[in-house]
Design a protein around this motif. Structure first.
Motif, short mmCIF file in Angstrom:
data_model
loop_
_atom_site.label_atom_id
_atom_site.label_comp_id
_atom_site.label_asym_id
_atom_site.label_seq_id
_atom_site.Cartn_x
_atom_site.Cartn_y
_atom_site.Cartn_z
N LEU A 319 -7.45 1.02 1.44
CA LEU A 319 -7.04 -0.37 1.41
C LEU A 319 -5.51 -0.49 1.39
CD1 LEU A 319 -7.35 -3.42 1.06
CD2 LEU A 319 -7.74 -3.01 -1.39
N THR A 320 -4.85 0.26 0.52
CA THR A 320 -3.39 0.17 0.45
C THR A 320 -2.75 0.58 1.77
OG1 THR A 320 -3.30 2.37 -0.59
CG2 THR A 320 -3.27 0.45 -2.05
N ALA A 321 -3.32 1.61 2.42
CA ALA A 321 -2.79 2.03 3.72
C ALA A 321 -2.99 0.93 4.76
CB ALA A 321 -3.44 3.33 4.17
N ALA A 322 -4.16 0.28 4.73
CA ALA A 322 -4.44 -0.80 5.68
C ALA A 322 -3.49 -1.97 5.48
CB ALA A 322 -5.89 -1.26 5.54
N LEU A 323 -3.20 -2.31 4.24
CA LEU A 323 -2.25 -3.39 3.98
C LEU A 323 -0.87 -3.04 4.50
CD1 LEU A 323 -3.26 -4.49 0.35
CD2 LEU A 323 -3.85 -5.59 2.52
N SER A 324 -0.51 -1.75 4.41
CA SER A 324 0.84 -1.35 4.82
C SER A 324 1.03 -1.43 6.33
CB SER A 324 1.16 0.07 4.33
OG SER A 324 0.53 1.06 5.12
N VAL A 325 0.00 -1.15 7.13
CA VAL A 325 0.19 -1.12 8.58
C VAL A 325 0.28 -2.53 9.16
CG1 VAL A 325 -1.01 1.09 8.80
CG2 VAL A 325 -2.28 -1.04 9.18
N GLN A 326 0.00 -3.54 8.36
CA GLN A 326 0.15 -4.91 8.82
C GLN A 326 1.60 -5.39 8.73
OE1 GLN A 326 -3.60 -7.46 7.80
NE2 GLN A 326 -3.05 -6.23 6.03
N GLU A 327 2.44 -4.58 8.09
CA GLU A 327 3.86 -4.91 7.93
C GLU A 327 4.68 -3.86 8.67
OE1 GLU A 327 4.52 -7.62 6.33
OE2 GLU A 327 2.55 -7.96 5.43
N PHE A 328 5.93 -4.17 8.92
CA PHE A 328 6.82 -3.24 9.60
C PHE A 328 7.56 -2.38 8.58
CE2 PHE A 328 6.55 -6.68 12.81
CZ PHE A 328 6.11 -5.92 13.87
N GLY A 329 7.84 -1.14 8.99
CA GLY A 329 8.64 -0.25 8.17
C GLY A 329 7.81 0.63 7.27
N GLY A 330 8.49 1.57 6.60
CA GLY A 330 7.83 2.49 5.69
C GLY A 330 7.78 1.94 4.29
N SER A 331 8.85 2.13 3.51
CA SER A 331 8.85 1.60 2.15
C SER A 331 8.80 0.08 2.14
CB SER A 331 10.09 2.10 1.38
OG SER A 331 11.28 1.63 1.97
N LEU A 332 9.30 -0.56 3.19
CA LEU A 332 9.21 -2.02 3.27
C LEU A 332 7.78 -2.51 3.15
CD1 LEU A 332 11.63 -2.95 6.21
CD2 LEU A 332 11.90 -3.59 3.81
N SER A 333 6.85 -1.76 3.70
CA SER A 333 5.47 -2.25 3.83
C SER A 333 4.56 -1.78 2.70
CB SER A 333 4.88 -1.78 5.16
OG SER A 333 4.75 -0.36 5.18
N ALA A 334 5.04 -0.94 1.79
CA ALA A 334 4.17 -0.42 0.73
C ALA A 334 3.70 -1.56 -0.16
CB ALA A 334 4.92 0.62 -0.11
N PRO A 335 2.39 -1.74 -0.33
CA PRO A 335 1.90 -2.87 -1.12
C PRO A 335 1.94 -2.58 -2.62
CG PRO A 335 0.05 -1.64 -0.27
CD PRO A 335 1.29 -0.98 0.28
N GLY A 336 2.05 -3.63 -3.41
CA GLY A 336 1.91 -3.55 -4.85
C GLY A 336 0.64 -4.26 -5.26
N TRP A 337 0.46 -4.41 -6.57
CA TRP A 337 -0.77 -5.03 -7.07
C TRP A 337 -0.89 -6.49 -6.65
CZ3 TRP A 337 -4.63 -2.19 -8.43
CH2 TRP A 337 -4.40 -0.89 -8.93
N ALA A 338 0.24 -7.19 -6.53
CA ALA A 338 0.19 -8.59 -6.10
C ALA A 338 -0.39 -8.71 -4.70
CB ALA A 338 1.58 -9.22 -6.16
N GLU A 339 -0.01 -7.78 -3.82
CA GLU A 339 -0.54 -7.79 -2.45
C GLU A 339 -2.02 -7.45 -2.43
OE1 GLU A 339 3.85 -7.01 -1.87
OE2 GLU A 339 2.33 -6.57 -3.35
#
Length: 389
Positions: A319-339
């Protein structure tokens, strides 16, 4: 609906707002996480550090909104761009945003790029940089990434940092876990030291440029609790033609083998118990896969340290990986608990996912804070960072 869950977190684990967190060497506080996933397992005498890692920090400049790959001899205009620390900073950021006390040992240039990366990681993400150093006269490594058609092309430049002039502090520090990138044919003394001191070592691996794909080249694997290659890497190292068969073969060499299969999800085998688990990928519109592997590992480490069941760890990592690929960048896209909380609220309100997916992620009900912001979220900014008053 609230369910009884092995993940249930005490109310004291939640934080309703951003409050001062770990301070960097300059005394500036970093942000506190929304949730501490290890609140229920912490005790007196535990190490201060949850996860230690080391590696190279890049300044990432990401061009977005490209309709196609740049064409030689022409100028392409991107509709957007972002900047952020990259390289090992992708993993460190992903871990910190999930509430793990993260320590990073890395070299930083004394140029403005290095200053920006240090500030973004320490003050912005609350990552402990006490074992990192600033190298006078050394310029920061840089990567330019161009995202288009769900893929990315990268160009990097940098030089190896010179050795420290003074003896380095004790490395690695006492930590619950360490994340290591295995390099074929090279042993890292710190990995064996960490395992000997009781840290649980989670290992990833890069592409074998030699073409050997010989498991004996991964000598440090003997010190690892878990190995998390992608399907192509796993099959090449095990001489198999199936990711699941590769995971079972790897589980004979390391206690826990996790093979990521991209759009097909992930498969894991616990060699100690014989338990296996497979979780399909979440269906999302992928914009940029940069850093998704790092985010997956961070999610899996979080669930493992918290003591979750294997299938839940695998699902959360996916899930966290899937949330990250919807955003651009590496650390920019890493989700937290709010996401994560915003996604869970969204999928229960709209008909985006299958009933099976909703059942698979029902364990989140016992974990998550209330979503305070709409989903999806955007983070990228086009500059090296605005000065804070």
């Amino acid at each position: 609906m609230t369910i009884s869950s092995p993940h249930a977190v005490a109310p004291s684990a939640f934080r309703g707002e951003r409050v001062p967190g770990p301070a960097d060497p300059g005394g500036r506080p970093g942000p506190a996480p929304v949730l501490d996933p290890l609140a229920e397992v912490r005790g007196e005498g535990d190490p201060e550090t949850d996860v230690y890692l080391t590696g190279t920090v890049f300044l990432d400049i990401i061009f977005t909104g490209l309709d196609s790959a740049p064409v030689r001899g022409t100028e392409s205009w991107a509709r957007g761009m972002g900047s952020s620390p990259g390289g090992v900073a992708n993993m460190a950021t992903a871990l910190a945003r999930l509430g793990l006390r993260t320590s990073l040992a890395a070299a930083f240039g004394d140029d403005m790029y290095g200053e920006y990366c240090w500030d973004a990681l320490s003050r912005g993400e609350g990552i402990d940089l006490g074992l990192s150093r600033t190298v006078p006269g050394w310029h920061s490594p840089v990567t330019v990434s161009m995202a288009y058609e769900g893929e990315r092309t990268m160009v990097s430049h940098g030089h190896e940092a010179p050795p420290p002039e003074e003896p380095a502090p004790e490395c690695p520090p006492p930590a619950r876990a360490c994340v290591a990138l295995l390099v074929p044919g090279r042993e890292e003394e710190w990995i064996a030291t960490a395992a000997r001191r009781g840290s649980r070592v989670f290992a990833d691996v890069g592409w074998d440029e030699t073409g050997r794909w010989d498991p004996s080249d991964l000598a440090d694997l003997e010190h690892c609790e878990a190995f998390l290659p992608n399907a192509e890497e796993a099959m090449r190292y095990t001489r198999t033609d199936c990711p699941r068969a590769a995971a079972r073969a790897l589980a004979e060499k390391v206690p826990l083998a996790v093979v990521t299969m991209g759009e097909k999800g992930a498969f894991a085998v616990d060699g100690r118990t014989g338990e296996s688990a497979e979780v399909p990928a979440i269906g999302v519109e992928a914009l940029d896969p940069t850093g998704a592997g790092d985010v997956f590992v961070a999610g899996f480490v979080t669930g493992t340290l918290a003591g979750w069941p294997l299938a839940d760890r695998l699902a959360f990592a996916g899930l966290t990986a899937a949330l990250s690929v919807q955003e651009f960048g590496g650390s920019l896209s890493a989700p937290g608990w709010a996401e994560v909380a915003a996604w869970w609220k969204h999928v229960r309100s709209y008909d985006d996912q299958t009933p099976a997916t909703l059942r698979r992620y029902a364990f989140l009900d016992g974990l998550l804070p209330a979503a305070a912001r709409p989903w999806p979220l955007r983070r990228a900014v086009p500059t090296l960072g605005f000065r804070q008053p």
